[in-house]
Design an enzyme around this catalytic site. Structure first.
Site, PDB file in Angstrom:
ATOM      1  N   ASP A   2     -87.429  -6.429 -10.303  1.00  0.00           N
ATOM      2  CA  ASP A   2     -86.341  -6.394 -11.267  1.00  0.00           C
ATOM      3  C   ASP A   2     -86.805  -5.727 -12.568  1.00  0.00           C
ATOM      4  O   ASP A   2     -87.966  -5.858 -12.954  1.00  0.00           O
ATOM      5  CB  ASP A   2     -85.861  -7.820 -11.533  1.00  0.00           C
ATOM      6  CG  ASP A   2     -84.496  -7.848 -12.179  1.00  0.00           C
ATOM      7  OD1 ASP A   2     -83.794  -6.818 -12.131  1.00  0.00           O
ATOM      8  OD2 ASP A   2     -84.130  -8.899 -12.732  1.00  0.00           O
ATOM      9  N   ASN A  50     -75.838  -5.890  -4.611  1.00  0.00           N
ATOM     10  CA  ASN A  50     -75.996  -4.649  -5.395  1.00  0.00           C
ATOM     11  C   ASN A  50     -74.918  -3.603  -5.070  1.00  0.00           C
ATOM     12  O   ASN A  50     -74.731  -2.652  -5.830  1.00  0.00           O
ATOM     13  CB  ASN A  50     -77.379  -4.024  -5.177  1.00  0.00           C
ATOM     14  CG  ASN A  50     -78.505  -4.769  -5.865  1.00  0.00           C
ATOM     15  OD1 ASN A  50     -79.634  -4.811  -5.373  1.00  0.00           O
ATOM     16  ND2 ASN A  50     -78.222  -5.370  -7.018  1.00  0.00           N
TER      17      ASN A  50
HETATM   18  C1  IPE Z   1     -84.213  -2.980  -9.990  1.00  0.00           C
HETATM   19  O1  IPE Z   1     -83.970  -3.400 -11.275  1.00  0.00           O
HETATM   20  C2  IPE Z   1     -83.508  -3.780  -8.919  1.00  0.00           C
HETATM   21  C3  IPE Z   1     -82.764  -2.917  -7.959  1.00  0.00           C
HETATM   22  C4  IPE Z   1     -81.561  -3.228  -7.539  1.00  0.00           C
HETATM   23  C5  IPE Z   1     -83.368  -1.705  -7.426  1.00  0.00           C
HETATM   24  P1  IPE Z   1     -82.526  -3.471 -11.944  1.00  0.00           P
HETATM   25  O2  IPE Z   1     -81.742  -2.263 -11.629  1.00  0.00           O
HETATM   26  O3  IPE Z   1     -81.873  -4.775 -11.591  1.00  0.00           O
HETATM   27  O4  IPE Z   1     -82.924  -3.453 -13.476  1.00  0.00           O
HETATM   28  P2  IPE Z   1     -82.298  -4.315 -14.650  1.00  0.00           P
HETATM   29  O5  IPE Z   1     -82.322  -5.752 -14.241  1.00  0.00           O
HETATM   30  O6  IPE Z   1     -80.904  -3.806 -14.865  1.00  0.00           O
HETATM   31  O7  IPE Z   1     -83.205  -4.032 -15.801  1.00  0.00           O
HETATM   32 MG    MG Z   2     -81.739  -6.631 -12.510  1.00  0.00          MG
END
Ligand code: IPE
Ligand code: MG
Length: 242
Positions: A2, A50
């Site tokens: 993350d 996601n």
């Molecule tokens: C990577 O971090 C996680 C994925 C879905 C690839 P994020 O995209 O959640 O980053 P933040 O939390 O917005 O900083």
């Molecule tokens: Mg994130």
């Protein structure tokens, strides 16, 4: 993994740039894990939640996956790393799915480390799928409901061939699991790091593993039982229990 988006925003970059930088951190983490003898590494690359992100970001992540698969495949094979997927690969766009399937086939002989990519993955969804599969088997008379146990449920899950989680690391500062390996991480040691995923370095992994090595994992037993089973005599003074 993350924190890619925040890493980029803190630098005045686009979130997508954070994901690209995150992919570089993945390469180093994977290489380090294999080198130090980790047998199984599972990366939460894309959750089933996601999909709700802006379309452009989802598309960029899907393209990055294709790039990763093509760019890293020879190195992964050379290092004896076998790639596996947990989650619903069939939900991915065709070009991404093909690239990942190709990577799985290309690395199939790797016997040093299994690298599982969690793609369109959700822990609850995986448990539900397994329950449904067992229900179908039960209806067909292939399994008796009273025979169902933790291992038969786990065998139906997409992690069925993977061992339980020993160590779970989350970067990005949040202290939650976000639906990752809910069943498999029942006794995992949890490590939450404030750093953003692109800042994760081989040394970060080594530190987490060293700290993990100092933990006594009791699986519900007492410290005395664990030490006896490990052939160490139990010293009550040592444990502060005297
Ligand atoms: C990577 O971090 C996680 C994925 C879905 C690839 P994020 O995209 O959640 O980053 P933040 O939390 O917005 O900083
Ligand atoms: Mg994130």
């Amino acid at each position: 993994m993350d924190g890619n988006g925040r890493w980029a925003q803190q630098r005045g970059l686009e979130r997508v740039d954070g994901h690209a930088e995150g992919a570089r951190a993945v390469r180093d983490a994977v290489e380090t894990a294999a080198r130090i003898g980790v047998g199984y590494l599972t990366l939460y690359a894309f959750s089933n939640a996601n999909w709700a992100r802006p379309r452009a970001e989802v598309e960029a992540l899907m393209r990055l996956l294709v790039d990763f698969a093509r760019r890293e495949r020879s190195e992964l094979r050379a290092q004896g790393i076998r790639v596996n997927v947990i989650g619903q690969l069939e939900e991915l766009p065709t070009s991404t799915r093909h690239a990942v399937e190709e990577l799985i086939a290309y690395t199939a002989d790797g016997d040093r480390m299994t690298l599982s990519l969690a793609l369109s993955y959700g822990g609850r969804a995986d448990i539900v799928e397994a329950a449904r599969a067992l229900a179908v088997r039960a209806r067909a008379g292939l399994v008796l409901p009273e025979e169902i146990d933790e291992s038969s449920l786990h065998r139906e899950m997409s992690t069925g061939s993977l061992p339980d989680v020993d160590l779970l690391i989350r970067t990005g500062g949040e202290t939650r699991l976000s639906d990752f390996l809910l069943f498999e991480a029942a006794y995992a040691e949890l490590v939450f790091l404030p750093l953003m995923w692109p800042d994760f370095r081989p040394a970060t992994l080594l530190e987490a593993i060293t700290a993990y090595g100092r933990k006594e994992r009791r699986f519900g037993k007492t410290s005395a039982q664990v030490q006896l089973a490990e052939g160490r005599s139990f010293d009550p003074v040592d444990t502060g229990l005297s």
